[in-house]
Design an enzyme around this catalytic site. Structure first.
Site, PDB file in Angstrom:
ATOM      1  N   CYS A 333       1.515   5.182  -2.492  1.00 26.66           N
ATOM      2  CA  CYS A 333       0.211   5.038  -3.163  1.00 26.66           C
ATOM      3  C   CYS A 333      -0.205   6.255  -3.990  1.00 26.66           C
ATOM      4  O   CYS A 333      -0.607   6.097  -5.143  1.00 26.66           O
ATOM      5  CB  CYS A 333      -0.890   4.685  -2.182  1.00 26.66           C
ATOM      6  SG  CYS A 333      -0.384   4.216  -0.552  1.00 26.66           S
ATOM      7  N   ARG A 362       9.440   7.947   7.340  1.00 35.52           N
ATOM      8  CA  ARG A 362       8.421   8.069   8.378  1.00 35.52           C
ATOM      9  C   ARG A 362       9.091   8.436   9.686  1.00 35.52           C
ATOM     10  O   ARG A 362      10.124   7.876  10.037  1.00 35.52           O
ATOM     11  CB  ARG A 362       7.664   6.751   8.550  1.00 35.52           C
ATOM     12  CG  ARG A 362       6.891   6.382   7.303  1.00 35.52           C
ATOM     13  CD  ARG A 362       6.091   5.126   7.523  1.00 35.52           C
ATOM     14  NE  ARG A 362       5.531   4.679   6.248  1.00 35.52           N
ATOM     15  CZ  ARG A 362       4.877   3.543   6.086  1.00 35.52           C
ATOM     16  NH1 ARG A 362       4.689   2.750   7.123  1.00 35.52           N
ATOM     17  NH2 ARG A 362       4.404   3.210   4.904  1.00 35.52           N
ATOM     18  N   GLN A 380      10.235   0.290   0.494  1.00 34.26           N
ATOM     19  CA  GLN A 380       9.137  -0.673   0.442  1.00 34.26           C
ATOM     20  C   GLN A 380       9.104  -1.310  -0.930  1.00 34.26           C
ATOM     21  O   GLN A 380       9.272  -0.621  -1.936  1.00 34.26           O
ATOM     22  CB  GLN A 380       7.804   0.057   0.609  1.00 34.26           C
ATOM     23  CG  GLN A 380       7.390   0.285   2.026  1.00 34.26           C
ATOM     24  CD  GLN A 380       5.982   0.854   2.067  1.00 34.26           C
ATOM     25  OE1 GLN A 380       5.612   1.683   1.243  1.00 34.26           O
ATOM     26  NE2 GLN A 380       5.195   0.411   3.017  1.00 34.26           N
ATOM     27  N   ASP A 382       6.685  -1.948  -2.895  1.00 33.53           N
ATOM     28  CA  ASP A 382       5.288  -1.547  -2.857  1.00 33.53           C
ATOM     29  C   ASP A 382       4.606  -1.823  -4.196  1.00 33.53           C
ATOM     30  O   ASP A 382       5.234  -1.689  -5.240  1.00 33.53           O
ATOM     31  CB  ASP A 382       5.242  -0.033  -2.591  1.00 33.53           C
ATOM     32  CG  ASP A 382       3.989   0.366  -1.837  1.00 33.53           C
ATOM     33  OD1 ASP A 382       3.131  -0.507  -1.598  1.00 33.53           O
ATOM     34  OD2 ASP A 382       3.878   1.554  -1.493  1.00 33.53           O
ATOM     35  N   HIS A 384       0.516  -1.513  -6.250  1.00 32.88           N
ATOM     36  CA  HIS A 384      -0.905  -1.188  -6.198  1.00 32.88           C
ATOM     37  C   HIS A 384      -1.615  -1.800  -7.390  1.00 32.88           C
ATOM     38  O   HIS A 384      -1.134  -1.689  -8.506  1.00 32.88           O
ATOM     39  CB  HIS A 384      -1.097   0.328  -6.155  1.00 32.88           C
ATOM     40  CG  HIS A 384      -0.516   0.921  -4.897  1.00 32.88           C
ATOM     41  ND1 HIS A 384       0.754   1.417  -4.844  1.00 32.88           N
ATOM     42  CD2 HIS A 384      -1.032   1.010  -3.649  1.00 32.88           C
ATOM     43  CE1 HIS A 384       1.002   1.823  -3.602  1.00 32.88           C
ATOM     44  NE2 HIS A 384      -0.058   1.587  -2.852  1.00 32.88           N
ATOM     45  N   LYS A 463      -7.008  -5.522   5.970  1.00 30.00           N
ATOM     46  CA  LYS A 463      -5.846  -6.126   5.328  1.00 30.00           C
ATOM     47  C   LYS A 463      -5.589  -7.550   5.774  1.00 30.00           C
ATOM     48  O   LYS A 463      -6.075  -7.981   6.816  1.00 30.00           O
ATOM     49  CB  LYS A 463      -4.608  -5.280   5.580  1.00 30.00           C
ATOM     50  CG  LYS A 463      -4.258  -5.103   7.049  1.00 30.00           C
ATOM     51  CD  LYS A 463      -2.970  -4.305   7.210  1.00 30.00           C
ATOM     52  CE  LYS A 463      -2.671  -4.061   8.676  1.00 30.00           C
ATOM     53  NZ  LYS A 463      -1.365  -3.472   8.911  1.00 30.00           N
ATOM     54  N   HIS A 509      -3.444  -2.462  -2.063  1.00 23.79           N
ATOM     55  CA  HIS A 509      -2.049  -2.136  -1.747  1.00 23.79           C
ATOM     56  C   HIS A 509      -1.413  -3.439  -1.293  1.00 23.79           C
ATOM     57  O   HIS A 509      -2.013  -4.165  -0.514  1.00 23.79           O
ATOM     58  CB  HIS A 509      -1.918  -1.172  -0.578  1.00 23.79           C
ATOM     59  CG  HIS A 509      -2.768   0.047  -0.647  1.00 23.79           C
ATOM     60  ND1 HIS A 509      -2.236   1.297  -0.759  1.00 23.79           N
ATOM     61  CD2 HIS A 509      -4.101   0.204  -0.590  1.00 23.79           C
ATOM     62  CE1 HIS A 509      -3.224   2.190  -0.767  1.00 23.79           C
ATOM     63  NE2 HIS A 509      -4.356   1.554  -0.667  1.00 23.79           N
TER      64      HIS A 509
HETATM   65 ZN    ZN Z   1      -0.323   1.883  -0.884  1.00 21.01          ZN
END
Ligand code: ZN
Ligand code: ZN
Length: 638
Positions: A333, A362, A380, A382, A384, A463, A509
Site C-alpha cells: 500500500c 512477513r 500478493q 494487490d 488499491h 473488510k 485495498h
Molecule cells: Zn493495501
C-alpha cells in the site's frame, strides 16, 4: 435468590447453589434426559455446577453447537482415564476441546506408538461402557495439592490459583482431574469418536519447557458426522499439496534458502503464470492500471503508514543502508500511495486503480509454517483504489463483480464475511461505523448474504472477506476488500474537487487470490493435483504405440502447439502401458495414442483423465479445435 429467565420469557427462582439439573428437571423430565449442559448468562455450565448467578437460562442439547465442545472436552477426560489405567506413570497436562475434537497432553518417558493409541481407544470404550458420572467437587488448595501430589504439571497450575478462586476437581471412575468444567453427565455420552495421531507439544507451548506427548482425537454426537469427518481427513491427506507437489514437481523449499520461502519449479511456474496472465487481462478489463514498486523500502515509510507501530512483529528486521533503516515490505500500500502522490490529482482523475503482483515478506514463527499455505515470502495480487466518498459504493459493487467473475473461473463457491473493528485499530470509532455501514449497505442492496466477523477487520479499516469452499468442503481465505479511511489521513492524500478546494480521497485495498503461494497450494488440494486443462502444466501427451508412428505423433504435437496447447511427445522406449500409466500418475488431462490406423486416418485415440480405459477416436483437426476452445474459455475440464 437467583432469577433465571427462560427462552420463552418465563422466569424461575432458585436459591444460590442450586444445581442446573434441578432447574432443568422442574422444566421437564424429557428435557433433562436430552440435556447436555446449560447456559447461564452466557456461560456454559454442566448440570452439576452450583449456580452462583442468575440471568438468561438456556438448556443445551445435542442440537446446540456449544454442546459439541462439552462432549469433546469430556472425551479428553475419558482419554486420560484410559491412558492412566494402562500407563499409571503418565503425568497429565491439559485436555481441551478443539475444532472437530479434542486433545490431551501427557508427560511420558517414551513417545506413544500407533499400537498404544489402539489400546487407549479400546480402553476408552470400556470407560464409556462403565458410564461413570463426572462428579464435581469444590476443594481447598491443600486438598487439591493432596489429590495431585503425583502430578507436577497439575501442581504447577494449582500454584497459579488466587486465594478467592474456586478450585474444582472432576472424577470419573478411577480418574480425577483438576478442571472447571463443563462436562457431559457421564462417560456414556461419548459414542462416536476416534483417536487420530500423536504429536510432540511443549508444556504450555513454551519451547524452553519439556516436550509432552499430545494425543489428538475427533468426536461427534452422530455416527454420520464422525464418518463424514474421517472421510474428509482421508481426502485432505490424499490431497496434501506438499506431497502432490513433490510428485508433480511443482515447488520445493531448501534449508539453504530458508524455511517458508518457496522455490517455484518450471511446472509450478506454469500454473502461476497462467493465473497471473488470466488475472492481468481480467483487471485491465476492469479498469486497473499496472504498477511496480521496490521490495525493500525505507523504514520511514512504515512509520508514516503505521505499520511499524501496528504490524512490527510481522515485519522482517531492518537493514542498514547508508545509515538509514530499510525493511522488506510487508505490504504494497505505501508504495502505491507514493505513486498517487507523485502528482497533483483532480476529481476528474478518480477513481484511480493501481494493481501489482507485489512480493511481500512477513515474519511467521517457524512452528506455523506449512508448505505453500503459511510462508514468509509471498506474492500478493494487490490493488488499491483511490476514490471519492461518493464513489465508494460503486467501487465496492465493481469489486464484487470482479471477485465473482474470478471465483467462477476457478470453480469455487464462496461465502462472504463482513469483518469489523479490531481491538488494535487506527481511526475514530465513528469513522469505522460509517465504513462498516457502507459495506453492509452494498451487500444488502445486492441481495448478497453475508456473515459478521466481529473484530476481524484490519487495523486500518473494515473488510469484506470472501471464503472459498473447496472440493471437500473446507474454507479458504479468498478475495478481501478493505475500506480504508486511515492511510489517506496519515499520508495526507488529496485531490482537487470541482470546487477547486483540496479534499481527502478514500482508499480501498483489495486482493483476489491473496497470496499466490497459498492460492496455488489451495488449488492443488482442491483439484487433488488434477488441474483443469488451462492450468495443467502438461496438457496433452501424445504417445505413439511404436517407433513407426513417431513422425505422425510429432506432427500431432506440432499442430497442438500451434493452437497454444502445452503438448509433449512421449516416444520413450518403454511399453505403451507403462507410458499410459505414467501419464495417469502425472495427471495429464489428455493422452493421445496413435498407431497405424490413426496415422492413416489423421486421427487420435483420446484417453481423457479420469475416464479409465475408455478411448475416443477423433480426427486431429477436431481434437485441436476442441483443445483450443477449452483453453480459450478456461473450461473446467476434464
Ligand atoms: Zn493495501
Ligand atoms: Zn474437564
Amino acid at each position: 435468590m437467583l432469577t433465571l429467565r427462560l427462552p420463552d420469557g418465563a422466569t424461575r427462582e432458585a436459591p444460590e447453589g442450586a444445581l442446573p439439573r434441578e432447574i432443568v428437571a422442574s422444566i421437564g423430565s424429557r428435557l433433562l434426559r436430552d440435556a447436555i449442559a446449560v447456559e447461564v448468562d452466557g456461560e456454559v455450565l454442566d448440570l452439576t455446577t452450583p449456580l452462583r448467578k442468575g440471568g438468561a437460562f438456556r438448556v443445551l442439547t445435542e442440537k446446540d453447537a456449544e454442546s459439541l465442545s462439552v462432549l469433546r472436552h469430556s472425551g479428553a477426560h475419558i482419554l486420560a482415564t484410559a491412558v492412566r489405567r494402562l500407563r499409571p506413570d503418565a503425568k497429565i497436562g491439559f485436555g481441551p476441546s478443539i475444532e472437530d475434537g479434542f486433545y490431551y497432553d501427557f508427560e511420558v518417558e517414551e513417545p506413544f506408538t500407533p499400537e498404544d493409541l489402539e489400546k487407549f481407544e479400546a480402553e476408552m470404550r470400556k470407560v464409556i461402557a462403565e458410564k461413570f458420572s463426572f462428579v464435581r467437587e469444590e476443594v481447598s488448595q491443600p486438598e487439591a495439592q493432596k489429590r495431585f501430589a503425583d502430578d507436577p504439571l497439575k501442581l504447577e497450575r494449582l500454584g497459579e490459583f488466587s486465594s478467592d478462586e474456586i478450585i474444582s476437581t472432576y472424577t470419573d471412575g478411577p480418574f480425577v482431574d483438576l478442571c472447571r468444567g463443563p462436562h457431559v453427565p457421564d462417560t456414556g455420552y461419548l459414542k462416536h469418536f476416534k483417536l487420530l495421531h500423536t504429536a510432540g507439544a511443549y508444556w504450555r507451548g513454551d519451547e524452553r519447557r519439556q516436550m509432552l506427548q499430545r494425543i489428538y482425537a475427533t468426536a461427534w454426537f452422530r455416527k454420520e458426522d464422525l464418518e463424514a469427518h474421517l472421510h474428509r481427513l482421508e481426502e485432505a491427506k490424499r490431497r496434501d499439496h506438499r506431497a502432490l507437489s513433490q510428485l508433480l514437481d511443482l515447488y520445493s523449499t531448501d534449508a539453504r534458502v530458508g524455511p517458508g520461502l518457496i522455490l517455484w519449479h518450471p511446472k509450478g511456474a506454469i500454473v502461476r503464470n497462467e493465473i497471473e496472465n488470466y488475472e492481468r487481462a481480467l483487471i485491465l478489463r476492469h479498469g486497473y492500471e499496472l504498477v511496480y514498486t521496490p521490495h525493500i523500502v525505507s523504514e520511514k515509510l512504515f512509520q508514516i503508514s503505521g505499520h511499524l507501530e501496528n504490524f512490527k512483529e510481522g515485519m522482517f528486521g531492518a537493514m542498514d543502508v547508508d545509515g538509514a533503516a530499510y525493511r522488506p515490505k510487508p505490504m504494497n500500500c505505501p508504495g502505491h500511495i507514493c505513486i498517487y502522490q507523485s502528482r497533483q490529482r483532480s476529481y476528474r482523475d478518480l477513481p484511480i486503480r493501481y494493481a501489482e503482483f507485489g512480493a511481500v515478506y512477513r515474519y511467521e514463527r517457524s512452528g506455523v509454517l506449512h508448505g505453500m499455505m503459511r510462508v514468509r515470502g509471498f506474492t500478493q495480487d494487490d490493488a488499491h483504489v483511490f476514490c471519492t466518498l461518493e464513489q465508494v459504493p460503486a467501487e465496492i459493487e465493481r469489486l464484487m463483480d470482479l471477485c465473482d467473475e474470478m471465483l467462477r473461473t476457478f470453480g469455487y463457491p464462496y461465502t462472504i464475511e463482513l469483518a469489523t473493528r479490531p481491538e488494535k485499530a487506527l481511526g475514530s470509532p465513528e469513522l469505522w461505523k460509517q465504513a462498516e455501514a457502507t459495506l453492509a449497505d452494498v451487500l444488502t442492496k445486492r441481495g448478497q448474504a453475508y456473515e459478521m466477523d466481529e473484530g476481524g477487520g484490519a487495523f486500518y479499516g473494515p473488510k469484506l472477506d470472501f471464503k472459498l469452499i473447496d472440493a471437500i468442503g473446507r474454507k479458504w481465505q479468498g478475495p478481501t476488500v478493505q475500506l480504508d479511511f486511515n492511510l489517506p489521513e496519515r499520508f495526507g492524500l488529496e485531490y482537487t474537487g470541482a470546487d477547486n478546494a483540496a479534499h481527502r480521497p478514500i482508499m480501498l485495498h483489495r486482493v483476489l487470490v491473496g497470496s499466490m503461494e497459498r492460492f496455488v497450494g489451495g488449488l492443488i488440494e482442491h483439484f487433488a493435483g488434477a488441474f483443469p486443462l488451462w492450468l495443467a502444466p502438461e496438457q496433452v501427451r501424445v504417445i505413439p504405440i511404436a517407433d513407426d508412428f513417431r513422425e505422425f505423433a510429432a506432427s500431432v504435437v506440432r499442430r497442438l502447439k500451434a493452437r497454444g496447447a502445452r503438448a509433449h511427445l512421449d516416444d520413450r522406449s518403454e511399453t505403451l502401458n507403462y507410458r499410459i500409466r505414467d501419464g495417469e500418475t502425472m495427471k495429464v488431462p489428455y493422452m493421445a495414442v496413435v498407431g497405424k490406423r490413426e496415422a492413416e486416418a489423421d486421427s487420435i485415440a483420446l484417453r481423457v483423465r479420469g475416464a479409465g480405459k475408455k478411448q475416443e477416436i477423433l480426427t486431429v483437426a477436431d481434437f485441436t479445435a476442441r483443445v483450443e476452445d477449452e483453453l480459450a474459455t478456461r473450461a473446467l475440464v476434464p
